[in-house]
Design an enzyme around this catalytic site. Structure first.
Site, PDB file in Angstrom:
ATOM      1  N   TRP A 480      14.667  45.487  -6.676  1.00  7.80           N
ATOM      2  CA  TRP A 480      14.360  46.855  -6.242  1.00  7.80           C
ATOM      3  C   TRP A 480      12.847  47.027  -6.340  1.00  7.80           C
ATOM      4  CZ3 TRP A 480      17.825  51.563  -7.627  1.00  7.80           C
ATOM      5  CH2 TRP A 480      17.175  52.765  -7.313  1.00  7.80           C
ATOM      6  N   ASP A 481      12.215  47.080  -5.179  1.00  9.46           N
ATOM      7  CA  ASP A 481      10.753  47.115  -5.116  1.00  9.46           C
ATOM      8  C   ASP A 481      10.271  48.548  -4.884  1.00  9.46           C
ATOM      9  OD1 ASP A 481       8.177  46.134  -4.960  1.00  9.46           O
ATOM     10  OD2 ASP A 481       8.586  44.730  -3.324  1.00  9.46           O
ATOM     11  N   ASP A 551       2.666  40.435  -8.929  1.00 13.59           N
ATOM     12  CA  ASP A 551       2.608  39.697  -7.665  1.00 13.59           C
ATOM     13  C   ASP A 551       1.701  38.493  -7.794  1.00 13.59           C
ATOM     14  OD1 ASP A 551       4.369  41.114  -6.210  1.00 13.59           O
ATOM     15  OD2 ASP A 551       2.893  42.297  -5.114  1.00 13.59           O
TER      16      ASP A 551
HETATM   17  C1  DGJ Z   1       5.965  43.227  -3.501  1.00 13.89           C
HETATM   18  C2  DGJ Z   1       6.733  42.360  -4.448  1.00 13.89           C
HETATM   19  O1  DGJ Z   1       6.166  42.389  -5.710  1.00 13.89           O
HETATM   20  C3  DGJ Z   1       6.816  40.971  -3.882  1.00 13.89           C
HETATM   21  O2  DGJ Z   1       7.411  40.093  -4.789  1.00 13.89           O
HETATM   22  C4  DGJ Z   1       7.581  41.028  -2.588  1.00 13.89           C
HETATM   23  O3  DGJ Z   1       8.905  41.419  -2.846  1.00 13.89           O
HETATM   24  C5  DGJ Z   1       6.902  41.990  -1.634  1.00 13.89           C
HETATM   25  N1  DGJ Z   1       6.654  43.261  -2.235  1.00 13.89           N
HETATM   26  C6  DGJ Z   1       7.730  42.172  -0.410  1.00 13.89           C
HETATM   27  O4  DGJ Z   1       7.208  43.125   0.414  1.00 13.89           O
END
Ligand code: DGJ
Length: 752
Positions: A480-481, A551
């Protein structure tokens, strides 16, 4: 064991579990005064005699005409209000009809309960049996506003932790406006502390920072609508000479995922007030007669054994009393996530080819990241259109998931439920669902807007969409982002006088969706994410037992992030993946083994394209996966001990040791090659039994034996460095940047 004792005559309350004590009392004006918090003490009862009310100066304001020493100005309190002789920042403020903010909450009653009642609508620590904790709820009352304040304190049996929260209820006839309700406030009698915080930015989250307390206010906060990459809702006060292993440290962590304030105020007599809660800036909450407002919980941990001791308390309370117990020691799947492998550029054929490789590498789970829905070929479109992208996946998601399962992997899927792209069917159908202020333009973040999660209709829509997809794909994992912060905060569903409620109502909507999904699908593992670690907090941990910590997947950067994150959060909550080299964020080239040795201390997985790996690389990956699976129980349930901070120099080291000290996994990372350092290096371990006889297996599989005392006081010998002798050293050498060693240590019956 009774953990809460009350001296009714003195109106004194003592919470102790043999590890910590927390004492407060009813002062002579009826408000609550703070007496002590720290290592467990026994008190003969006179502790309140030295609740030193102020030595009056000509400048001191006081409450009663004939008692010039009785002032709130420097008195240590439990839940201070502003304006009646206390000039420090308060925990509570209510705007009344006549424009006044003055209040006076006096003791009314208390109730002790076994266990711990839950907080309505908010994530919080919990117990699974009444024996694990005791709670005292103190009710205070302000007669002028007819308002009740409930302060709740829980002490846990097995951890040096107290949790606090506050709730106000409007018992009167008038409508009131709450403009500040923090979760906890505590006054210390001195300021000989350093303040620790976990600060950073996108791609370098939660770096440990330290500053000496100074007179005045020092604080960290978020006004981003999420707990944020910049500041974590955590702070600690450590005695200035405390270390990783010695000295008193107090930690505070808010179980909340939105705007917060964590503040330390040092007054003119060098007393220290710590306050933590929802950020009061922009916050207002209308309380109609009979209504209540519940503030989130603050977790307070204490250690007299330095920072490592503090982390142990936080890790234990989060593992045993915050994450869903289903995930406590159940093996977590080792995944392959396709984000850094393909980004948005994939189709069914590529995904299945990658999944086949993942099976061959002995992985458990395939996670399809961003790009599977709408017309999503880049981050400019389609958020909100949670329907499969038929151009990429013509046979649908259900079929893809089934094909992946047939290969022998579980299936997981990425969502960003809180967002919408301007170019999306969802936005075209529901333009009023976007967070924006009337008459103003809506700012962008990653080309997207935020959905109004304070609107129940929005939450219900997302629930239905996600439910349908979970059922269609039978998935077992969701990432879930949440990729942007909230701007122009406003809800079209709230009246003007209630716009100050927006941020809190938004996060309540997020919690509601998590609650609905996790209770409907209890077997689905959730991983929280917010552009990496932008919402890595205890509120999220309650629903999602693991979180994508950053990230930035570069292993050197991760050493710092993992070190800092471990101050408050257990290793079992870290999303850690091995990614490609050169690294996509830093361009740094590192070996597969260095990357894996960093990622091992977490939930472990891969985020790279396995197509085209050489036979040797595949063999190495299979060994890494086997190594992780062999030691996963340690990562989930062991004690994490930080041995070397990467911020202090060229090395980092840490270990996971089981509760009895019988086995441990130790890692040492040497960042840049050193030339002819000349000396032997030893890594001194912790947490073992001095007299036990241990087998120690190094990275290459070489076994040596040591006593616990040797390992802890002399240390494990580390590899040597280049010295011009062409490898003719008596000890193995490590050559080149980014080297690591892993040692598995296990107790053996044998020589004693
Ligand atoms: C940000 C996340 O932290 C990444 O791992 C990846 O899922 C991207 N978004 C996808 O847009």
């Amino acid at each position: 064991m009774m953990m809460i004792t009350i001296d009714d005559n003195r109106k004194q309350f003592h919470l102790t579990n043999g590890k910590i004590s927390y004492l407060f009392h009813v002062m002579k004006n009826g408000q609550l005064g703070h007496l002590y918090y720290g290592k467990a003490i026994k008190t003969a009862g006179h502790i309140a005699d030295f609740q030193r009310y102020n030595i009056p100066t000509p400048n001191t304001t006081h409450l009663e005409a004939n008692d010039p020493a009785f002032t709130m100005e420097t008195t240590r309190q439990e839940f201070p209000v502003f304006g009646a002789t206390d000039f420090r920042e308060p925990a509570l403020s209510i705007l009344q009809d006549n424009g006044s903010h003055i209040s006076n909450f006096v003791f009314d009653s208390y109730r002790v309960v076994k266990g711990k009642p839950m907080l309505e609508g908010l994530p919080a620590t919990y117990v699974t049996s009444e024996e694990e904790a005791e709670t005292i709820e103190i009710t205070l009352y302000d007669a002028v506003t007819d308002m009740e304040l409930l302060l709740s304190y829980t002490i846990f049996k097995n951890v040096a932790v107290i949790t606090r929260h506050a709730r106000v209820t409007n018992r009167g006839e008038a409508t009131l406006t709450l403009d500040r309700l923090l979760s906890g406030s505590i006054d210390f009698p001195h300021a000989d502390f350093a303040m620790l915080q976990l600060s950073g930015a996108w791609s370098r989250e939660r770096h440990l920072q330290e500053r000496k307390l100074e007179s005045g206010i020092q604080s960290i906060s978020s006004l981003r609508g999420s707990s944020s990459h910049s500041q974590n809702p955590f702070l600690a006060l450590k005695e200035t000479d405390a270390t990783e292993f010695t000295g008193d440290v107090y930690g505070f962590n808010l179980v909340y995922s939105s705007n917060f304030l964590a503040q330390v105020e040092v007054d003119h007599y060098e007393q220290t007030r710590v306050s933590m809660g929802i950020h009061p800036f922009g916050f207002q909450w209308k309380l109609e007669p009979g209504e209540s407002f519940q503030a989130p919980e603050v977790v307070m941990a204490f250690s007299s054994n330095g920072l490592n001791g503090l982390s142990k308390q936080f890790h234990n309370v989060y593992r045993n009393h915050l994450i869903n117990q289903k995930w406590l020691d159940a093996p977590r799947p080792v995944m392959l996530n396709n984000w850094e492998a393909t980004y948005h550029d994939f189709n069914e054929e590529i995904i299945l080819a990658i999944a086949k490789e993942a099976v061959d590498l002995d992985l458990d789970l395939f996670v399809l990241d961003d790009g599977w829905f709408g017309k999503r070929n880049s981050d400019t479109t389609s958020l909100g259109d949670w329907f499969v992208n038929k151009e990429k996946l013509p046979n649908g998601l259900g079929k893809l998931a089934q094909d992946i399962r047939d290969l022998g992997l579980d299936f997981g899927l990425w969502f960003e439920p809180e967002m919408v792209s301007p170019d999306s069917d969802l936005y075209r159908e529901h333009p009023d669902w976007v967070v924006k202020t009337p008459g103003r333009s809506a700012s962008y973040g990653r080309n997207q807007w935020v959905l109004d999660f304070s609107n129940k209709e929005v939450v219900a829509y997302l629930y239905e969409r996600m439910r349908a997809l979970i059922e269609e794909t039978q998935l077992s994992y969701i990432k879930w982002d949440m990729n942007r912060n909230i701007t122009e905060a406003y809800s079209s569903t709230l009246p003007a006088a209630q716009q100050g409620e927006f941020y809190h109502r938004y996060i309540l909507g997020v919690y509601q969706l998590y609650e609905n999904l996790t209770s409907k699908f209890p077997d689905v593992l959730f991983e929280s994410c917010a552009g990496g670690g932008g919402r890595f907090d205890p509120g999220m941990l309650y629903y999602a037992p693991q979180g994508w910590i950053s990230d930035n997947t570069d292993p050197v950067e991760r050493l710092h992030i993992q070190y800092g994150t471990s101050i408050a959060y257990p290793i079992s909550s870290f999303g850690t993946h091995v990614s490609a080299t050169p690294n996509h964020q830093t361009g740094r080239t590192t070996s597969l083994s260095f990357r894996a040795h960093v990622a091992l201390f977490g939930t472990f997985g891969y985020e790279l394209n396995p197509l085209g790996f050489s036979a040797e690389e595949k063999v190495e990956i299979r060994k890494q996966v086997a190594l992780y699976k062999q030691h996963q129980h340690l990562m989930l349930t062991g004690d994490f001990i930080r041995l070397k901070n990467p911020a202090d120099g060229n090395e980092a080291a840490w270990m996971m040791v089981n509760e009895t000290g019988e086995e441990a996994l130790v890692s040492h990372y040497r960042i840049l090659a050193e030339s002819n350092p000349g000396k032997m290096k030893f890594l001194r371990l912790k947490g073992l039994e001095s007299d036990a006889y241990y087998r120690c297996q190094d990275t290459e599989g070489v076994v040596r034996h040591y006593y616990g005392s040797e390992l802890m006081y002399r240390g494990i010998p580390l590899k040597g460095e280049f010295n011009g002798a062409n490898g003719e050293l008596s000890i193995p050498m490590q050559i080149g940047d980014f080297q690591s060693e892993i040692f598995y240590i296990s107790k053996e019956e044998g020589e004693v």
